[in-house]
Design an enzyme around this catalytic site. Structure first.
Site, PDB file in Angstrom:
ATOM      1  N   HIS A  90       4.780 -10.751  -3.176  1.00 15.73           N
ATOM      2  CA  HIS A  90       5.240  -9.812  -2.271  1.00 15.73           C
ATOM      3  C   HIS A  90       4.574  -9.782  -1.124  1.00 15.73           C
ATOM      4  O   HIS A  90       3.391 -10.112  -0.703  1.00 15.73           O
ATOM      5  CB  HIS A  90       5.292  -8.386  -3.103  1.00 15.73           C
ATOM      6  CG  HIS A  90       3.800  -7.798  -3.221  1.00 15.73           C
ATOM      7  ND1 HIS A  90       3.004  -7.237  -2.477  1.00 15.73           N
ATOM      8  CD2 HIS A  90       3.252  -7.737  -4.555  1.00 15.73           C
ATOM      9  CE1 HIS A  90       1.901  -6.644  -2.944  1.00 15.73           C
ATOM     10  NE2 HIS A  90       2.008  -6.957  -4.232  1.00 15.73           N
ATOM     11  N   ASP A 110       4.683  -6.921   1.246  1.00 14.08           N
ATOM     12  CA  ASP A 110       4.104  -5.972   1.717  1.00 14.08           C
ATOM     13  C   ASP A 110       2.825  -5.423   1.124  1.00 14.08           C
ATOM     14  O   ASP A 110       2.130  -6.057   0.009  1.00 14.08           O
ATOM     15  CB  ASP A 110       5.244  -4.749   1.246  1.00 14.08           C
ATOM     16  CG  ASP A 110       5.438  -4.650  -0.396  1.00 14.08           C
ATOM     17  OD1 ASP A 110       5.421  -5.736  -0.983  1.00 14.08           O
ATOM     18  OD2 ASP A 110       5.362  -3.674  -0.870  1.00 14.08           O
ATOM     19  N   ASP A 119      -4.159  -8.186  -3.106  1.00 11.01           N
ATOM     20  CA  ASP A 119      -2.811  -7.681  -3.521  1.00 11.01           C
ATOM     21  C   ASP A 119      -1.662  -7.734  -2.299  1.00 11.01           C
ATOM     22  O   ASP A 119      -1.724  -6.806  -1.723  1.00 11.01           O
ATOM     23  CB  ASP A 119      -2.904  -5.956  -3.830  1.00 11.01           C
ATOM     24  CG  ASP A 119      -1.744  -5.798  -4.605  1.00 11.01           C
ATOM     25  OD1 ASP A 119      -0.647  -6.504  -5.111  1.00 11.01           O
ATOM     26  OD2 ASP A 119      -1.479  -4.564  -4.817  1.00 11.01           O
ATOM     27  N   GLU A 171       7.728  -4.470  -2.875  1.00  7.82           N
ATOM     28  CA  GLU A 171       7.241  -4.584  -4.148  1.00  7.82           C
ATOM     29  C   GLU A 171       6.495  -2.984  -4.573  1.00  7.82           C
ATOM     30  O   GLU A 171       6.551  -2.609  -5.855  1.00  7.82           O
ATOM     31  CB  GLU A 171       6.042  -5.550  -4.505  1.00  7.82           C
ATOM     32  CG  GLU A 171       5.710  -5.639  -6.134  1.00  7.82           C
ATOM     33  CD  GLU A 171       4.729  -4.925  -6.724  1.00  7.82           C
ATOM     34  OE1 GLU A 171       4.627  -4.549  -7.851  1.00  7.82           O
ATOM     35  OE2 GLU A 171       3.829  -4.306  -5.915  1.00  7.82           O
ATOM     36  N   GLU A 172       5.636  -2.549  -3.534  1.00  3.81           N
ATOM     37  CA  GLU A 172       5.004  -1.365  -3.715  1.00  3.81           C
ATOM     38  C   GLU A 172       5.591  -0.249  -3.845  1.00  3.81           C
ATOM     39  O   GLU A 172       4.977   0.774  -3.910  1.00  3.81           O
ATOM     40  CB  GLU A 172       3.846  -1.425  -2.526  1.00  3.81           C
ATOM     41  CG  GLU A 172       2.836  -2.600  -2.436  1.00  3.81           C
ATOM     42  CD  GLU A 172       1.758  -2.661  -3.758  1.00  3.81           C
ATOM     43  OE1 GLU A 172       1.915  -1.749  -4.567  1.00  3.81           O
ATOM     44  OE2 GLU A 172       0.939  -3.444  -3.723  1.00  3.81           O
ATOM     45  N   GLU A 205       0.101 -11.587  -8.769  1.00  5.90           N
ATOM     46  CA  GLU A 205      -0.522 -10.446  -8.621  1.00  5.90           C
ATOM     47  C   GLU A 205      -1.788 -10.584  -9.036  1.00  5.90           C
ATOM     48  O   GLU A 205      -2.333 -11.344  -9.885  1.00  5.90           O
ATOM     49  CB  GLU A 205       0.075  -9.324  -9.434  1.00  5.90           C
ATOM     50  CG  GLU A 205       1.534  -9.159  -8.855  1.00  5.90           C
ATOM     51  CD  GLU A 205       1.450  -8.016  -7.856  1.00  5.90           C
ATOM     52  OE1 GLU A 205       0.562  -7.556  -7.512  1.00  5.90           O
ATOM     53  OE2 GLU A 205       2.782  -7.458  -7.606  1.00  5.90           O
ATOM     54  N   HIS A 240      -5.341  -1.754  -3.728  1.00  6.76           N
ATOM     55  CA  HIS A 240      -4.927  -0.346  -3.360  1.00  6.76           C
ATOM     56  C   HIS A 240      -6.371   0.418  -3.009  1.00  6.76           C
ATOM     57  O   HIS A 240      -6.223   1.643  -2.745  1.00  6.76           O
ATOM     58  CB  HIS A 240      -4.368   0.333  -4.491  1.00  6.76           C
ATOM     59  CG  HIS A 240      -3.044  -0.288  -4.814  1.00  6.76           C
ATOM     60  ND1 HIS A 240      -1.935   0.215  -5.463  1.00  6.76           N
ATOM     61  CD2 HIS A 240      -2.563  -1.642  -4.790  1.00  6.76           C
ATOM     62  CE1 HIS A 240      -1.062  -0.313  -5.826  1.00  6.76           C
ATOM     63  NE2 HIS A 240      -1.150  -1.614  -5.297  1.00  6.76           N
TER      64      HIS A 240
END
Ligand SMILES: [Zn+2]
Length: 403
Positions: A100, A102, A129, A163-164, A187, A376
């Site tokens: 991803h 984003d 990530d 994705e998030e 991931e 995150h």
């Protein structure tokens, strides 16, 4: 299970390519991508500072320069999915490397978009990530181009929007392709090979009452008190889930009450309350069964409270579980590569979070550099050594499956 041995026919090619993995190429791409803010706009539309568009264009340009045939499609305005293919002698077998574009938001993060390198790590929002894996995919493409390798099948790189949040990017790919025989999603798994993960199912439970002035509560019906009984009725739901047959990799499903809202002011008996729950589901779980589980616990509450009424909403989250057989060639290839690179046998695991995997309609395994404990966080980093190892593992899968 002992991973199957590597494919001897392509082992020489793998060794030749993996000797050429360049740390500076990987970290160059990684840092350039960190410097492009691509925060997911969440409920809003794409806007400045939330530039999936710009990182999509960057990734497309890099893939083009590496000789891939590139295309892109918007999953929503300003939110592209981008693709690059290295065609082989035939279309199949095919392998997709997917990641991803984003990142999660950066509130409280000091300088998230200035990538820096320290003690063998690259820091910055999106580092693990999952811009690291995106950089590793580019390195795989570079090595194939520089060695002028003619693949027998095809390799597809794939950069995905959103994705998030709602995963509109991978859902779009699941509708319109491209599709492949196998897929790797990088991931951050600390390079554990994760062919399965639980799904995420959420919904609102709503209770209702009768609003009156709070000085005469006996004449009203309190929706919050009714919700308290709901919460109690579900309090041993996890025990029931733990008593069911586990999935060999994912273990048991779970339940968690996450958000509660009800009432407007303290001087009124509230007539409405809602609770959002999070249910992590196994590959074998049906969402209808989840609704029935909840109903079986709440329906009896009417016995003591004839006015008790509740409602279950449509899903607020519905990401299916992923379950690729451990025997799948891509899983076996990654496991054997990992064992060779680390010197100790590796077994398949489940990935803790939900991913794009089930939406792609291509069988997918999760395996990528970096740790979920950094993802995150406000001090996100990825170990450069893991990026190198990831690239070699991806090369192994490419050479085993499509060379
Ligand atoms: Zn991610």
């Amino acid at each position: 299970m002992v991973p199957r041995p590597m494919n001897p026919k392509t082992t020489d090619l793998y060794r030749q390519l993996s000797d050429q993995v360049s740390v500076s190429s990987i970290t160059h791409w990684l840092k350039e991508m960190i410097a492009i803010p691509s925060e997911n706009p969440m409920e809003s539309d794409a806007r400045p500072g939330h530039r999936e568009q710009e990182i999509g264009e960057y990734y497309l340009q890099q893939m083009h320069e590496l000789g891939l045939t590139v295309t892109s499609r918007e999953a929503a305005p300003g939110r592209p999915n981008v693709f690059g293919a290295r065609a082989g002698k035939k279309d199949r077998p095919s392998l997709m490397l997917c990641g991803h574009l984003d990142t999660v938001p950066t509130e409280g993060y000091d300088d998230p978009y200035t990538p820096h390198e320290k003690n063998g790590r690259v820091y910055g929002r999106g580092s693990c990530d999952m811009k690291a894996a995106l950089a590793c995919y580019l390195e795989v493409a570079r090595l194939l181009r520089d060695a002028d390798v003619t693949l027998s099948g095809s390799l597809i790189l794939c950069g995905v929007a959103d994705e998030e949040w709602q995963m509109i990017g991978s859902r779009e790919i699941g509708r319109n392709g491209p599709f492949a025989d196998q897929c790797i999603i990088g991931e951050p798994s600390d390079l554990s090979v994760c062919p399965a993960h639980k799904g995420q199912f959420g919904l609102f439970i709503r209770t209702f009452g009768k609003a009156v002035h709070s000085s005469i509560p006996e004449q009203g019906e309190n929706a919050i008190e009714r919700m308290a009984r709901v919460v109690n009725a579900l309090s041993d739901y996890n025990e029931e889930l733990a008593s069911r047959d586990p999935h060999p990799l994912c273990g048991h499903g779970t339940y968690s009450p996450g958000v509660i809202r009800g009432g407007d002011l303290a001087s009124a008996v509230p007539d409405y309350c809602e609770l959002e729950i999070d249910r992590r589901v196994l590959p074998s779980d049906e969402t209808e069964q989840v609704r029935q589980d909840i109903a079986a616990r709440l329906d009896p509450l009417r016995q003591d409270d004839p006015g008790f009424r509740y409602e279950l909403s449509e899903p607020s989250w519905d990401i299916p579980a992923n379950d690729l057989p451990v025997e799948s060639p891509v899983v076996q290839s990654l496991l054997s590569a990992s064992a060779e690179l680390t010197g100790h046998p590796e077994s398949a695991r489940s990935f803790p979070g939900a991913t794009d995997a089930p939406h792609l309609k291509t069988p997918a395994v999760v395996c990528g550099p970096g740790s979920l404990s950094q993802a995150h966080s406000i001090d996100e980093f990825v170990e450069i050594e893991q990026c190198v190892r990831a690239t070699k593992m991806y090369l192994r899968a490419v050479t085993d499956l499509v060379a």
